[in-house]
Design a protein around this motif. Structure first.
Motif, mmCIF file in Angstrom:
data_model
loop_
_atom_site.group_PDB
_atom_site.id
_atom_site.type_symbol
_atom_site.label_atom_id
_atom_site.label_comp_id
_atom_site.label_asym_id
_atom_site.label_seq_id
_atom_site.Cartn_x
_atom_site.Cartn_y
_atom_site.Cartn_z
ATOM 1 N N ALA A 31 68.195 -29.477 -39.972
ATOM 2 C CA ALA A 31 68.165 -30.941 -40.100
ATOM 3 C C ALA A 31 67.168 -31.352 -41.185
ATOM 4 N N LEU A 71 63.251 -37.701 -22.658
ATOM 5 C CA LEU A 71 62.418 -37.453 -23.833
ATOM 6 C C LEU A 71 62.722 -38.420 -24.958
ATOM 7 N N VAL A 72 63.979 -38.788 -25.069
ATOM 8 C CA VAL A 72 64.374 -39.713 -26.131
ATOM 9 C C VAL A 72 65.408 -40.669 -25.540
ATOM 10 N N ASN A 104 66.636 -37.483 -35.503
ATOM 11 C CA ASN A 104 65.892 -36.911 -36.636
ATOM 12 C C ASN A 104 65.674 -35.411 -36.385
ATOM 13 N N PRO A 105 65.066 -34.692 -37.330
ATOM 14 C CA PRO A 105 64.906 -33.246 -37.124
ATOM 15 C C PRO A 105 64.093 -32.886 -35.869
ATOM 16 N N GLY A 106 63.105 -33.702 -35.515
ATOM 17 C CA GLY A 106 62.328 -33.433 -34.291
ATOM 18 C C GLY A 106 63.191 -33.564 -33.050
ATOM 19 N N ILE A 107 64.093 -34.530 -33.050
ATOM 20 C CA ILE A 107 64.996 -34.708 -31.909
ATOM 21 C C ILE A 107 66.030 -33.588 -31.873
ATOM 22 N N VAL A 108 66.448 -33.115 -33.039
ATOM 23 C CA VAL A 108 67.342 -31.948 -33.087
ATOM 24 C C VAL A 108 66.673 -30.762 -32.396
ATOM 25 N N ALA A 109 65.375 -30.577 -32.634
ATOM 26 C CA ALA A 109 64.645 -29.473 -31.990
ATOM 27 C C ALA A 109 64.665 -29.634 -30.471
ATOM 28 N N LEU A 110 64.489 -30.865 -29.995
ATOM 29 C CA LEU A 110 64.530 -31.101 -28.544
ATOM 30 C C LEU A 110 65.929 -30.838 -27.988
ATOM 31 N N MET A 159 66.193 -27.324 -36.115
ATOM 32 C CA MET A 159 65.274 -28.313 -36.694
ATOM 33 C C MET A 159 65.207 -28.151 -38.210
ATOM 34 N N LEU A 177 57.149 -34.236 -32.198
ATOM 35 C CA LEU A 177 57.889 -34.260 -33.465
ATOM 36 C C LEU A 177 58.990 -35.314 -33.453
ATOM 37 N N ALA A 178 59.518 -35.595 -32.263
ATOM 38 C CA ALA A 178 60.647 -36.512 -32.166
ATOM 39 C C ALA A 178 60.272 -37.909 -32.643
ATOM 40 N N GLU A 198 61.877 -40.985 -42.691
ATOM 41 C CA GLU A 198 62.782 -41.391 -41.596
ATOM 42 C C GLU A 198 63.307 -42.778 -41.874
ATOM 43 N N ALA A 237 68.110 -28.791 -29.117
ATOM 44 C CA ALA A 237 68.310 -27.337 -29.072
ATOM 45 C C ALA A 237 67.572 -26.737 -27.880
ATOM 46 N N THR A 238 66.327 -27.147 -27.689
ATOM 47 C CA THR A 238 65.511 -26.622 -26.599
ATOM 48 C C THR A 238 66.182 -26.830 -25.244
ATOM 49 N N PHE A 239 66.859 -27.981 -25.088
ATOM 50 C CA PHE A 239 67.442 -28.309 -23.787
ATOM 51 C C PHE A 239 68.948 -28.062 -23.715
ATOM 52 N N GLY A 240 69.422 -27.218 -24.619
ATOM 53 C CA GLY A 240 70.768 -26.685 -24.462
ATOM 54 C C GLY A 240 71.900 -27.608 -24.863
ATOM 55 N N VAL A 286 71.434 -21.872 -28.380
ATOM 56 C CA VAL A 286 71.417 -23.171 -27.702
ATOM 57 C C VAL A 286 72.343 -23.209 -26.499
ATOM 58 N N SER A 339 64.984 -23.353 -31.158
ATOM 59 C CA SER A 339 65.047 -24.742 -31.615
ATOM 60 C C SER A 339 64.680 -24.860 -33.092
ATOM 61 N N ARG A 396 65.020 -21.123 -25.778
ATOM 62 C CA ARG A 396 66.126 -21.357 -26.704
ATOM 63 C C ARG A 396 65.564 -21.552 -28.120
#
Lengths: 413, 413
Positions: free
Chosen positions: A219, B157-158, B165-171, A216, A384-385, A413, B173-176, A200, A212, A210
């Motif tokens: 979490a 994005l958010v 949530n876990p989907g936002i955790v993935a985002l 995910m 997914l978000a 959620e 991570a993706t964006f550093g 990350v 992810s 990266r």
């Protein structure tokens, strides 16, 4: 590694996985840490509630027989002979024409059989004594909370396997559970595979993305009540991966890897399963996304090979990892809660396989409605978000229309 | 301390409280701790997704023009001139009748404009060179995931205020986002009052009960996203209570006390508010249970005086404390989610006040139905354990019937 793969139905895949479940041990933790944990024993009342006959109001404890003739226009004067604060006890017998001032929750003194509310009285002093004027008649046992009327000693109040919420915390406190028996959380190892992955905090490079999925999954593990343990990323190198996975298997209850389960030349997991002697329970599931989800077992330990594609990884986790965690925690309900909902948008793609579309449900006028959270391109992390459910669309059809009834799986959620 | 009290409507009480809200500061925490926290800044894409044109499949990158005439019965042989694993890059230009073996997620090499799936090819070797037989025609740009097609650089994005949530955790991570901006949790002091209270680990005594409210409130605080800080129990002693509460007020963001707010002789909080110079926002609310809920303020700090009755305490918390926490956390949505549901059982008690009945809702065939979780005696802790909502029954009526539509407030279980 280009083996033939035979897809099996989702229900069959779940069944094969749950055949390997094991239950976690019981541990005792302080009450202040118990919220959201899973109760490992039935919660039993160690005493009656109320533990004694007590007053539900601030007022005066009295003998109801003294008020038989009393009305608004025929008041009666009684003498105040004592004062019981909550937590204290009045030890003298209450005699005829006597009352005792009593606080909410305090025990009814001997001799009294009813309580008059403070609002229905007036007091005055005369010759150093205190009197109260009462203006209504009380029935025998009126305004008394009786010992055991809420809960009888020994009764089971909450079944083991229940998630501990604030109301259950209150019960645990009431019945003296300073230490609470809960099921231990499983520790689950997480490994990301793929030479294309950056961590990350690394800057982007051409050809790389990266990682992810591992974050995910961690979490998702937390949400499911497990303890994630991250073992980092593995490059597409057989011997290095083999060594790492063998090592991790010894330290945790289960292992989840992401990536490396497709049919590409660098997808090493099938070979790793073979070399460590793991039995592959399945390596293809009749669903989208996540059809390449693989699960293998060594003895009683499961090794999950989730897809490297974020959506497929997410779905594979919720369908196949979550029930094992629920089983481990000995929860009363296993897997995602399923409900019926109305589809709020057309979904035109047909598919030979069951589809688990990332969706968002809402309640509209008391009715569940659900719609997909984004374009269903399987490489899109974005949708997914917003997802709070999967919309299950059975395969083999011509697509679905707005207004159709569908099954949704709630993500919690 | 027998002051006149004027009940105000629930909505007016909530309004008076939220007038005092303050927002928590932003803190940066590691991504692995971010699940369930509240995002304090908008989550923005720091790069396109995909970050480059890439292959969605395992297969061969090729020039679509080379396949124009190709069919099942008119296959074509092309030469394999390279191999791109995920994470690596092919630097040579792909010329006519050449293909490059490509893995899922790898960048499309220069010169190629389409990808044929592995399943649609066969390979063979001849004179030390590798060839592939293709049996279908590809379109220009077929099977390519284009740079930025999922998410464009710079897009939000958010929104801030969202629960991670876990989907936002993935985002993230993706964006550093190795460090994530979240709103600090408020620290809320909890004090139980009443000489009748025993601690959880104490044996029962005549006239006393174990303190359950403080533990319940701490769990409710955790569920709401705050950090509870427990200051123990206070006896019904004015000077001791005064000193303790003044001290606690300096250390936390808000204070919640339970008990001591009725009109009994030992209910000291009104006098304490007076002596510390706190402005009483209200001391009676037109609702059941919890009508004696009191809130006072000193400067910008709120002092909640919740009822000592468990159900009233629980309801008072969710109605009046939770929105302040949501405001502090700068959440997008404030207070309990409200929905319409069908009442599944008669509720015959009439009441001049709004009633918040502890209830349990379920979904039946896509429709929310709710019913009370127990007898509605306000001293019954038992029914809180099963509650996942409050059923709001407006006052001034003749009771409610099974099948009536009611508003429910979800507790977020």
């Amino acid at each position: 590694m280009l083996n033939e793969r035979n897809p099996i139905p989702v229900s069959e895949a779940v069944k094969r996985v749950t055949g390997f479940y094991k239950k976690g041990e019981t541990e005792y933790i302080p009450l202040t840490n118990a919220h959201q944990r899973i109760l490992a024993d039935d919660l039993k009342a160690d005493h009656d509630v109320p533990p004694f006959d007590r007053s539900p109001y601030d007022g005066y404890a009295l003998r109801s027989a003294d008020t038989t003739e009393v009305t608004e226009h025929n008041p009666k004067i009684l003498e105040v002979v004592g004062h019981i604060g909550a937590g204290s006890v009045h030890h003298e017998h209450v005699a005829n024409n006597q009352v005792v001032r009593i606080m909410t929750g305090a025990p009814i003194p001997d001799g009294a059989d009813a309580v008059i509310m403070l609002e229905d009285t007036t007091t005055f002093e005369q010759d150093g004594r205190t009197y109260v004027t009462v203006r209504k008649s009380l029935q025998h046992q009126q305004n008394i909370s009786f010992q055991g009327e809420d809960v009888g000693e020994g009764s089971v109040l909450v079944n083991k396997g229940t998630v501990i919420n604030p109301g259950i915390v209150a019960l645990l406190a009431t019945f003296g559970y300073a230490q609470v028996p809960v099921t231990k959380k499983p520790v689950i190892g997480v490994i990301a595979t793929g030479s294309e992955l950056l961590e990350v905090d690394q800057p982007l490079e051409q050809g790389k993305i990266r990682n992810s999925n591992a974050y995910m999954i961690m979490a998702q593990l937390e949400r499911a009540g497990a303890i994630p343990k991250y073992y980092g990323q593995l490059p597409d190198d057989l011997s290095e991966s083999l060594e790492k996975i063998s090592e991790v298997m010894k330290e945790v209850d289960f292992v989840v890897t992401t990536g490396g389960v497709s049919v590409g030349d660098y997808d090493l997991l099938p070979e790793i399963y073979h070399q460590i002697g793991a039995e592959v329970l399945f390596n293809k599931v009749a669903m989208r996304p996540g059809s390449v989800t693989t699960v293998a077992a060594i003895d009683d330990r499961l090794l999950y090979g989730l897809s490297g594609n974020p959506s497929a990884c997410y779905v594979g986790f919720e369908l196949f990892v979550r029930p094992i965690i629920d089983h481990y925690l000995a929860k009363e309900t296993i897997g995602m809660q399923q409900e019926q909902a109305i589809l709020a948008a057309d979904f035109s793609k047909a598919n030979p396989f069951d589809r688990f579309v990332r969706g968002r449900y809402q309640v509209k006028n008391g009715q569940l409605v659900a719609e997909p959270t984004g374009k269903d391109k399987s490489n899109m992390v974005h949708s997914l978000a917003k997802a709070n459910c999967f919309i299950q669309l059975p395969g083999g059809t011509e697509g679905y229309k707005k207004g159709d009834q569908v099954t949704i799986h709630l993500l919690g959620e």
